[in-house]
Structure formats: C-alpha cells, structure tokens
Design an enzyme around this catalytic site. Structure first.
Site, mmCIF file in Angstrom:
data_model
loop_
_atom_site.group_PDB
_atom_site.id
_atom_site.type_symbol
_atom_site.label_atom_id
_atom_site.label_comp_id
_atom_site.label_asym_id
_atom_site.label_seq_id
_atom_site.Cartn_x
_atom_site.Cartn_y
_atom_site.Cartn_z
ATOM 1 N N HIS A 17 24.534 3.014 43.682
ATOM 2 C CA HIS A 17 25.838 3.209 43.971
ATOM 3 C C HIS A 17 27.017 3.114 43.122
ATOM 4 C CE1 HIS A 17 29.199 3.412 47.183
ATOM 5 N NE2 HIS A 17 29.633 2.257 46.568
ATOM 6 N N SER A 52 31.309 3.390 42.701
ATOM 7 C CA SER A 52 32.475 3.219 43.549
ATOM 8 C C SER A 52 33.620 2.677 42.542
ATOM 9 C CB SER A 52 32.185 2.348 44.507
ATOM 10 O OG SER A 52 33.411 1.710 45.185
ATOM 11 N N ASP A 72 26.243 7.706 46.494
ATOM 12 C CA ASP A 72 24.932 7.196 46.413
ATOM 13 C C ASP A 72 23.894 7.891 46.054
ATOM 14 O OD1 ASP A 72 25.750 4.631 47.882
ATOM 15 O OD2 ASP A 72 26.632 5.980 49.437
#
Length: 178
Positions: free
Chosen positions: A154, A156, A168
């Site tokens: 992931h 972010s 993702d």
C-alpha cells in the site's frame, strides 16, 4: 524512453544507497505488479541483509534487511499514464518453518518518491509516499536460496496532504541471491 531512462537511473541510485556490508546477503527482486484500480507494473529491487539484531528478539527474532527498488506503474487503460517510483525500506523477515524449503513472512514500512502525483483517477497529492508491505516468500528449492514472493503493498502519504487516494498493489517477485 524518458521512463526507461528514469527507471535505470533510479535503479543505479537505489543500489548505491543500500551498498552491502561485508558478509551481507545480497539479492535482486524482479516482479510484476497488479492493482484492482486498473494499474499494472514492474519492480526491480536490491536487498541486503546482514543483521539478526538481538533487540528484535521480542518480535520473534526476525532478520532485518534493507531494500531499495524502482517501480514502474502504468494505467491499463492509457499506456501514456504512468508513474516511476523509487523506494527504500527496512524489511523484517520471519522464517515460519524449519523445512529444507522454508516459508517466510515479510513486512516493512518505508518511503517512496514518485515522479507524478496522479495516475488514472487516483490522486496522491505528494511526491513522498509511505510504502507498507506484507507478504509470503517461499524458498522453492533446497539447493538454492532463491524464492518466490507474493506481496500486498500500500502506498499513501498518511494524510500529509489531501486528497490521499493511495494505491494498493498485489505482486509476485522472483528473489535471486547474488
């Protein structure tokens, strides 16, 4: 062509950043990446690990590795829409069984620098992204330390700036000892 040059340049830089300590285990990771957001890509990574630090005994005595990688992500619906990302991360690895062909649990949290802040409908806002990962690696031969690894990753910015859509990925890597 610009993306290929960026990819090669970042691969060389990443290799220099994690130059192995004497006696370290060195590996190259080559893999394919897929996202349910209609993204696909490739990853080239270099990992060195020489540490089995006793201060991690509380966590089940994992080995500690340092990995740098270059990722290339492309929008499956528009091949000119792409991101090149450079990442560096510590990775913890736990051997789950004592067989001649062991299975390993791997996890890590590191950082990435991306050359674009949007791909498809995903808006990432900042060029810095955290890279969180968890995966399983299997040493498929008792005659070699080579492994196949399945990972979920992931990306972010941890809400440093909005919007923070994140990315993702699911990936398969071939891990080749040097």
């Amino acid at each position: 062509m610009k993306s290929v040059v960026s990819f090669i340049t970042l691969a060389i830089i990443s290799g220099l950043l994690v130059y192995p300590a004497p006696g370290a285990t060195n590996e190259i990771h080559i893999g394919g990446i897929y996202s349910a957001d209609q993204l696909r890509g490739a990853r080239l990574g270099y990992r060195t690990s020489a540490l089995q630090p006793s201060w991690l005994d509380w966590a089940g005595a994992p080995s500690l590795a340092f990995e740098s990688a270059v990722n290339f992500w492309q929008n499956s619906n528009n091949s000119s829409d792409s991101i090149t990302a450079f990442s560096i991360s510590p990775v913890l690895s736990w051997q789950l069984n004592q067989s001649a062909r062991p299975l390993f649990l791997e996890a890590g949290i590191g950082g990435s620098y991306i050359d674009q802040t949007q791909i498809g409908n995903r808006k990432l806002s900042t060029r810095f992204q955290f890279e969180d990962r968890v995966g399983l690696a299997w040493q498929y031969s008792s005659d070699s330390d080579a492994r196949i690894s399945l990972q979920y990753t992931h990306y972010s910015n941890a809400d440093i700036e909005q919007p923070n859509d994140g990315l993702d990925f699911f990936s398969v890597y071939w891990v080749i000892p040097l």
